[in-house]
Design a protein around this motif. Structure first.
Motif, PDB file in Angstrom:
ATOM      1  N   ARG A 152       9.087  -7.632  -9.578  1.00 48.26           N
ATOM      2  CA  ARG A 152       8.845  -8.457  -8.398  1.00 48.26           C
ATOM      3  C   ARG A 152       8.909  -7.544  -7.182  1.00 48.26           C
ATOM      4  NH1 ARG A 152      12.806 -13.465 -10.100  1.00 48.26           N
ATOM      5  NH2 ARG A 152      11.829 -13.837 -12.123  1.00 48.26           N
ATOM      6  N   VAL A 153       7.816  -7.450  -6.476  1.00 52.28           N
ATOM      7  CA  VAL A 153       7.735  -6.496  -5.375  1.00 52.28           C
ATOM      8  C   VAL A 153       7.615  -7.226  -4.035  1.00 52.28           C
ATOM      9  CG1 VAL A 153       6.742  -4.667  -6.784  1.00 52.28           C
ATOM     10  CG2 VAL A 153       5.232  -6.312  -5.688  1.00 52.28           C
ATOM     11  N   LEU A 154       8.202  -6.630  -3.009  1.00 54.23           N
ATOM     12  CA  LEU A 154       8.182  -7.208  -1.667  1.00 54.23           C
ATOM     13  C   LEU A 154       6.802  -7.094  -1.038  1.00 54.23           C
ATOM     14  CD1 LEU A 154      11.537  -5.938  -0.126  1.00 54.23           C
ATOM     15  CD2 LEU A 154      10.870  -8.335  -0.424  1.00 54.23           C
ATOM     16  N   VAL A 155       6.386  -8.133  -0.327  1.00 54.68           N
ATOM     17  CA  VAL A 155       5.166  -8.086   0.470  1.00 54.68           C
ATOM     18  C   VAL A 155       5.473  -8.656   1.854  1.00 54.68           C
ATOM     19  CG1 VAL A 155       3.565  -8.256  -1.479  1.00 54.68           C
ATOM     20  CG2 VAL A 155       4.425 -10.346  -0.414  1.00 54.68           C
ATOM     21  N   ASN A 156       4.704  -8.234   2.844  1.00 54.19           N
ATOM     22  CA  ASN A 156       4.880  -8.770   4.194  1.00 54.19           C
ATOM     23  C   ASN A 156       4.238 -10.136   4.338  1.00 54.19           C
ATOM     24  OD1 ASN A 156       6.295  -6.591   5.358  1.00 54.19           O
ATOM     25  ND2 ASN A 156       4.395  -5.414   5.480  1.00 54.19           N
ATOM     26  N   GLU A 157       3.142 -10.339   3.577  1.00 51.89           N
ATOM     27  CA  GLU A 157       2.368 -11.569   3.734  1.00 51.89           C
ATOM     28  C   GLU A 157       1.705 -11.930   2.421  1.00 51.89           C
ATOM     29  OE1 GLU A 157      -1.375 -11.367   5.932  1.00 51.89           O
ATOM     30  OE2 GLU A 157      -0.717 -13.097   7.112  1.00 51.89           O
ATOM     31  N   ALA A 158       1.582 -13.220   2.159  1.00 57.81           N
ATOM     32  CA  ALA A 158       0.858 -13.710   0.986  1.00 57.81           C
ATOM     33  C   ALA A 158      -0.087 -14.812   1.438  1.00 57.81           C
ATOM     34  CB  ALA A 158       1.830 -14.235  -0.076  1.00 57.81           C
ATOM     35  N   LEU A 159      -1.240 -14.905   0.741  1.00 54.98           N
ATOM     36  CA  LEU A 159      -2.289 -15.831   1.152  1.00 54.98           C
ATOM     37  C   LEU A 159      -2.485 -16.933   0.117  1.00 54.98           C
ATOM     38  CD1 LEU A 159      -4.871 -13.194   2.434  1.00 54.98           C
ATOM     39  CD2 LEU A 159      -2.952 -14.233   3.665  1.00 54.98           C
ATOM     40  N   SER A 160      -3.348 -17.879   0.428  1.00 53.84           N
ATOM     41  CA  SER A 160      -3.572 -19.026  -0.453  1.00 53.84           C
ATOM     42  C   SER A 160      -3.991 -18.552  -1.848  1.00 53.84           C
ATOM     43  CB  SER A 160      -4.653 -19.932   0.141  1.00 53.84           C
ATOM     44  OG  SER A 160      -5.902 -19.287   0.147  1.00 53.84           O
ATOM     45  N   GLY A 161      -3.445 -19.195  -2.850  1.00 60.73           N
ATOM     46  CA  GLY A 161      -3.725 -18.836  -4.241  1.00 60.73           C
ATOM     47  C   GLY A 161      -2.686 -17.930  -4.858  1.00 60.73           C
ATOM     48  N   ASP A 162      -1.918 -17.210  -4.044  1.00 66.98           N
ATOM     49  CA  ASP A 162      -0.898 -16.301  -4.569  1.00 66.98           C
ATOM     50  C   ASP A 162       0.281 -17.079  -5.139  1.00 66.98           C
ATOM     51  OD1 ASP A 162      -2.058 -13.807  -4.061  1.00 66.98           O
ATOM     52  OD2 ASP A 162      -1.431 -13.848  -1.965  1.00 66.98           O
ATOM     53  N   MET A 205       6.381  -1.549   0.736  1.00 67.56           N
ATOM     54  CA  MET A 205       5.794  -2.887   0.652  1.00 67.56           C
ATOM     55  C   MET A 205       4.432  -2.828  -0.043  1.00 67.56           C
ATOM     56  SD  MET A 205       7.744  -5.162   2.117  1.00 67.56           S
ATOM     57  CE  MET A 205       9.117  -5.301   3.256  1.00 67.56           C
ATOM     58  N   LEU A 206       4.131  -3.864  -0.840  1.00 64.24           N
ATOM     59  CA  LEU A 206       2.860  -3.935  -1.556  1.00 64.24           C
ATOM     60  C   LEU A 206       1.907  -4.830  -0.793  1.00 64.24           C
ATOM     61  CD1 LEU A 206       1.429  -3.311  -4.371  1.00 64.24           C
ATOM     62  CD2 LEU A 206       2.122  -5.625  -4.993  1.00 64.24           C
ATOM     63  N   LYS A 207       0.707  -4.372  -0.576  1.00 64.25           N
ATOM     64  CA  LYS A 207      -0.307  -5.199   0.059  1.00 64.25           C
ATOM     65  C   LYS A 207      -0.901  -6.164  -0.959  1.00 64.25           C
ATOM     66  CE  LYS A 207      -1.695  -1.909   3.622  1.00 64.25           C
ATOM     67  NZ  LYS A 207      -2.812  -1.159   4.202  1.00 64.25           N
ATOM     68  N   THR A 208      -1.042  -7.427  -0.545  1.00 65.01           N
ATOM     69  CA  THR A 208      -1.535  -8.448  -1.459  1.00 65.01           C
ATOM     70  C   THR A 208      -3.025  -8.268  -1.713  1.00 65.01           C
ATOM     71  OG1 THR A 208       0.078  -9.969  -0.530  1.00 65.01           O
ATOM     72  CG2 THR A 208      -1.681 -10.921  -1.846  1.00 65.01           C
ATOM     73  N   LYS A 209      -3.426  -8.228  -3.003  1.00 67.79           N
ATOM     74  CA  LYS A 209      -4.830  -8.113  -3.353  1.00 67.79           C
ATOM     75  C   LYS A 209      -5.444  -9.499  -3.434  1.00 67.79           C
ATOM     76  CE  LYS A 209      -4.348  -3.817  -5.976  1.00 67.79           C
ATOM     77  NZ  LYS A 209      -4.573  -3.165  -7.278  1.00 67.79           N
ATOM     78  N   ARG A 210      -6.708  -9.622  -3.041  1.00 69.98           N
ATOM     79  CA  ARG A 210      -7.346 -10.926  -3.028  1.00 69.98           C
ATOM     80  C   ARG A 210      -8.145 -11.201  -4.286  1.00 69.98           C
ATOM     81  NH1 ARG A 210      -4.731 -13.858  -1.598  1.00 69.98           N
ATOM     82  NH2 ARG A 210      -6.339 -15.432  -1.340  1.00 69.98           N
ATOM     83  N   SER A 211      -8.363 -10.197  -5.142  1.00 71.59           N
ATOM     84  CA  SER A 211      -9.084 -10.421  -6.390  1.00 71.59           C
ATOM     85  C   SER A 211      -8.063 -10.725  -7.476  1.00 71.59           C
ATOM     86  CB  SER A 211      -9.910  -9.176  -6.761  1.00 71.59           C
ATOM     87  OG  SER A 211     -10.592  -9.392  -7.979  1.00 71.59           O
ATOM     88  N   PHE A 212      -7.917 -12.004  -7.811  1.00 73.04           N
ATOM     89  CA  PHE A 212      -6.887 -12.363  -8.787  1.00 73.04           C
ATOM     90  C   PHE A 212      -7.272 -13.648  -9.519  1.00 73.04           C
ATOM     91  CE2 PHE A 212      -5.786 -14.463  -4.852  1.00 73.04           C
ATOM     92  CZ  PHE A 212      -5.393 -15.732  -5.236  1.00 73.04           C
ATOM     93  N   ARG A 213      -6.580 -13.898 -10.639  1.00 71.12           N
ATOM     94  CA  ARG A 213      -6.709 -15.135 -11.418  1.00 71.12           C
ATOM     95  C   ARG A 213      -5.307 -15.627 -11.763  1.00 71.12           C
ATOM     96  NH1 ARG A 213     -11.087 -13.559 -10.212  1.00 71.12           N
ATOM     97  NH2 ARG A 213     -13.041 -13.639 -11.403  1.00 71.12           N
ATOM     98  N   ASN A 214      -5.141 -16.944 -11.801  1.00 75.39           N
ATOM     99  CA  ASN A 214      -3.876 -17.552 -12.204  1.00 75.39           C
ATOM    100  C   ASN A 214      -4.107 -18.346 -13.482  1.00 75.39           C
ATOM    101  OD1 ASN A 214      -2.537 -16.618  -9.876  1.00 75.39           O
ATOM    102  ND2 ASN A 214      -3.219 -18.394  -8.695  1.00 75.39           N
TER     103      ASN A 214
END
Length: 591
Positions: free
Chosen positions: A266-276, A1-10
């Motif tokens: 496309r990789v599996l994650v356990n959780e995703a947060l706002s903005g993802d 599982m990949l941990k979601t990173k919080r430093s990102f841009r869309n």
């Protein structure tokens, strides 16, 4: 599982067709380390659909993700053609800013105006990327000035008018803030994205709100919804509710898997947060525009508002004598099921049943290309059907008939200016602007009824010998145009009609090709009443395409003549001569 990173841009890349969006993404992926240095990658890797590869255009939006200096940049490649504007409109609701790509030679074009208007309306401050500065006739400074004028005409704010500019060559893989640079890499563009794309506000502790923007289907996972988490967080096996609009009743559901984009994977994650931007599975009831909400505080978002279609065409079963020879799905029920599946994913499309015949379905889209892609996809999937001629959608406002109008741009050699202006005048075009450049080329801007553009593409290519560029975009509905002495959007040529059934013979076709353009080749099956070509005159002509050369023991002067057939017009539709009234409705065939 990949941990979601919080430093990102869309971010989304928007542009006119063929201005280099997909090629630019190729180099962004390569230079971000997504691929190995020795990995063999095809050009325009984001254009994965077969029709996209063949036509060299982007039809469906696609997501990817790159890593730069510890920041994940989610990039969405959008279509450039206005017929797929529905794709662009809903994708823009999933990002925080856009890269507006503009050709360093052509400058802003009709689709540039279309996508820019949508971006400015959402409050974005686009990063203007002047691409193809390596071309010998590039004029980047003029392009920046023209872009500023375009922003001003579209009522941009003072802040939006102060847009940042990056000069690139997507083909050679370099970017710079200086228009004179002719080497380097994409680092200046990466830095501009980090600088000018705002960071999504972190509201992960608020109630969940995720709107579905795109849908896919997997035989293994079922329906896959793609969208951005606007607030809250989402976990695997989480209980949620679905709402189709703010007033809809919440329906219970459960999330199965959650995936995020990493490169092209496309990789599996356990959780995703706002903005993802996420892909979710396990909910078969979702549709485009659905909102996934927290069960304790359901708050559905308004369904996506997309511009209405302007062109319609009838779909029906093929009832000709040659029916059932090319496809495996040939019934009305099968066609209906396929169209029902299409409208779930293609929100720019409308399908209604004909009021007078329930076996006919009226399919409406944004333009000829939009409907053509649907027909071609169905043909490749094994569907066999008949379709009517395309026709524009009229509206009645305050008792007056209105029809769609478009902005048309043509870029042609100066020698072709006279004939093109004459043809567009016949088709109801109103000349708005002429621009002549130093390369003996002319750019004409017209306002023209959509009826007048039906079938003009092929005629334009022939008249300019393939050297002309043409593009158009819907502008508005305006009063019905009735100033032309010609019936706009209808053919002024007659047709060639077969008198007999059988296999076409090269000798007969060789004799007939002087009478007009043919639709059939040697050995093609024909039947009595079948339209096999376009007559060079305005009347219909009955012909015999199966007549063989008479063999005798007497030599004649033409006995050894070589039979040379001219290239035919390749079409999917074969029209049927019915009840002797062909003269009226065959002249309505698109030019």
């Amino acid at each position: 599982m990949l941990k979601t990173k919080r430093s990102f841009r869309n971010i989304a890349i928007i542009a006119h067709v063929d201005h280099g969006k997909t090629t630019l993404i190729d180099h962004l992926l390569r230079q971000s380390g997504t691929f190995r240095k020795n990995q063999n990658i095809n050009a325009r890797i984001m254009d994965s659909n077969e029709i996209e590869k063949e036509r060299g255009i982007t039809i469906f939006s696609k997501n990817c993700s790159i890593e730069y200096n510890g920041t994940r940049i989610n990039i969405i490649d959008t279509p450039g053609h206005a017929d797929f504007g529905g794709e662009v409109e809903r994708i823009l609701s999933m990002v925080d800013n856009v890269l507006l790509l503009i050709d360093a030679v052509e400058g802003p074009m009709p689709q540039t105006r279309f996508v820019t208007r949508k971006a400015l309306k959402l409050g974005f401050k686009p990063i203007v990327v002047v691409n193809k500065i390596d071309r010998s006739n590039a004029r980047p400074e003029w392009v920046v000035d023209a872009t500023f004028d375009l922003f001003d005409k579209l009522c941009a704010t003072e802040e939006q008018l102060d847009f940042p500019v990056i000069y690139t060559s997507a083909l050679h893989g370099y970017a710079n803030e200086n228009s004179k640079a002719r080497q380097g890499n994409m680092i200046p563009l990466f830095e501009a994205i980090l600088k000018y794309v705002p960071v999504h506000k972190d509201n992960s502790n608020n109630p969940l709100q995720l709107q579905i923007i795109s849908l896919e289907y997997s035989s293994y996972l079922g329906k896959i919804g793609i969208g951005r988490i606007l607030s809250g967080r989402i976990k695997s096996l989480q209980d949620v509710v679905i709402m189709n609009g703010p007033d809809d009743k919440p329906n219970k559901a459960k999330i199965n898997q959650i995936r995020v984009f990493k490169g092209l994977d496309r990789v599996l994650v356990n959780e995703a947060l706002s903005g993802d931007i996420v892909l979710i599975t396990g909910i078969e009831e979702i549709c485009i525009g659905s909102t996934i909400c927290d069960p304790s505080k359901p708050n559905g978002l308004p369904m996506l508002n997309i511009d209405e279609p302007t062109l319609t065409i009838n779909f029906m079963v093929n009832n000709s004598p040659l029916a059932g020879r090319e496809g495996k799905f040939i019934t009305t029920r099968q066609i209906k099921n396929r169209l029902d599946h299409e409208i779930k994913n293609n929100i720019g499309l409308r399908v209604t049943q004909n009021k007078h015949d329930d076996s006919i379905y009226e399919v409406s889209g944004r333009g000829e290309l939009h409907l053509t892609i649907l027909i071609e996809n169905m043909r490749r999937e094994g569907y066999e059907l008949s379709v009517s001629r395309p026709r524009v959608i009229f509206k009645t406002l305050n008792g007056e008939l209105y029809e769609p109008y478009e902005n048309l741009f043509v870029d042609i050699e100066e020698i072709n200016q006279g004939i093109i202006m004459q043809k567009l005048n016949y088709r109801g075009g109103d000349l708005k602007n002429i621009e002549i450049n130093e390369k003996e080329r002319v750019r004409l801007e017209y306002r023209i009824p959509s009826r007048g553009l039906i079938g003009f593409q092929n005629e334009f290519i022939t008249l300019t010998r393939g050297t002309g560029l043409i593009s158009h975009v819907f502008e508005e509905y305006a009063p019905f145009y009735n100033k032309s002495k010609y019936d706009l959007g209808k053919r002024r040529n007659g047709v060639l009609i077969s008198q007999y059934s059988g296999k076409a013979v090269a000798y007969s076709l060789w004799k007939l090709q002087d009478r007009g353009r043919l639709f059939i080749n040697h050995n093609d099956l024909v039947y009595e009443g079948m339209i096999i070509g376009i007559h060079s005159r305005d009347n219909d002509l009955l012909v015999n395409p199966i007549k063989e050369k008479q063999l005798t023991n007497i030599r004649s002067s033409g006995s050894d003549e070589a039979i040379q057939l001219i290239n035919i017009i390749k079409i999917i539709l074969i029209y049927k001569y019915m009840n002797g009234d062909v003269a009226e409705w065959l002249k309505a065939l698109p030019c």
